[in-house]
Write a protein that holds these residues in place. Structure first.
Motif, short mmCIF file in Angstrom:
data_model
loop_
_atom_site.label_atom_id
_atom_site.label_comp_id
_atom_site.label_asym_id
_atom_site.label_seq_id
_atom_site.Cartn_x
_atom_site.Cartn_y
_atom_site.Cartn_z
N GLN A 64 0.83 -1.20 0.00
CA GLN A 64 0.00 0.00 0.00
C GLN A 64 0.87 1.26 0.00
O GLN A 64 2.02 1.22 0.44
CB GLN A 64 -0.90 0.02 1.24
N ALA A 65 0.30 2.35 -0.43
CA ALA A 65 1.00 3.64 -0.41
C ALA A 65 1.16 4.11 1.04
O ALA A 65 0.31 3.84 1.89
CB ALA A 65 0.22 4.68 -1.21
N ALA A 66 2.24 4.82 1.30
CA ALA A 66 2.48 5.40 2.61
C ALA A 66 1.51 6.55 2.84
O ALA A 66 1.22 7.32 1.92
CB ALA A 66 3.91 5.90 2.71
N THR A 67 0.99 6.66 4.06
CA THR A 67 0.12 7.77 4.43
C THR A 67 0.54 8.28 5.80
O THR A 67 1.36 7.67 6.48
CB THR A 67 -1.38 7.36 4.50
N ASN A 74 7.47 6.05 7.80
CA ASN A 74 7.89 5.93 6.41
C ASN A 74 7.81 7.29 5.74
O ASN A 74 7.53 8.28 6.40
CB ASN A 74 7.03 4.89 5.67
N GLN A 75 8.06 7.37 4.48
CA GLN A 75 8.00 8.58 3.64
C GLN A 75 8.74 9.78 4.22
O GLN A 75 8.34 10.92 4.05
CB GLN A 75 6.55 8.93 3.28
N ASP A 81 4.11 8.48 11.64
CA ASP A 81 3.07 9.36 11.12
C ASP A 81 3.21 10.83 11.51
O ASP A 81 2.23 11.56 11.60
CB ASP A 81 1.68 8.83 11.51
N CYS A 82 4.46 11.30 11.72
CA CYS A 82 4.67 12.72 12.04
C CYS A 82 6.08 13.16 11.68
O CYS A 82 6.98 12.35 11.53
CB CYS A 82 4.39 13.00 13.51
#
Length: 184
Positions: A64-67, A74-75, A81-82
């Protein structure tokens, strides 16, 4: 190729599985990716676990795409997620950071987001200007930002700016002995 366990036959000889043979074989979760031996798979390719995907997110057997809400760091995030140079929210106190802009407080020290203080040289928390005002820190001086008179050492806030003490400001300030009178 079908007589070979790797699925790769060249010149009548079975070849060992590799991450560049164009066939899903060995431990690969998709063609030439995943499985712990090959590089991670991209979005839409097969996976068994998040480690099989370059995003770190595997759901329903597909990468899945990173969110900013996937529960995975990630990303470019500095914590889960921050932070980082992402569109994700800034990190909370005690989350991992690299620079102040990774943190909601604006303060990163020792690789961790720190709580706002009245001496951190950053306008954060309830402060109306850098390290002053807001009811928590000492009052601001003339020219600094304010919301109400108590944010200012003179007690006078006008148009969002602390004003100098004056003899007609309606406040006992400066060296006045009473409201707008006495003193020098």
């Amino acid at each position: 190729g079908s007589d070979c366990t790797s699925g790769v036959c060249s010149g009548g000889t079975c070849q060992a599985a590799s991450c560049t043979d164009g066939v899903q074989n060995g431990d690969e979760t998709d063609t030439d990716c995943g499985g712990g031996t090959c590089s991670p798979c991209t979005v839409g390719e097969g996976c068994s676990t998040g480690a099989d995907c370059d995003s770190g997110v595997c759901s329903g057997g597909t990468c899945q795409a990173a969110t900013c809400s996937d529960g995975v760091q990630n990303q470019g995030e500095t914590d889960v997620d921050c932070g980082g140079s992402t569109a994700c929210p800034r990190c909370a106190v005690n989350d991992t950071c690299n620079v102040g802009s990774d943190c909601a407080s604006g303060v990163c020290g020792g690789g961790t987001c720190n709580a706002p203080t009245c001496t951190d040289s950053v306008q954060n928390g309830d402060e109306t200007d850098v390290d002053c005002g807001g009811g928590t820190c000492s009052p601001c001086t003339a020219g600094q930002s304010c919301n109400v008179g108590t944010d200012c050492d003179t007690g006078v806030c006008s148009s969002g700016v602390c004003q100098s003490a004056g003899c007609s400001d309606g406040v006992k300030n400066g060296d006045e002995t009473d409201v707008d009178c006495g003193g020098s």
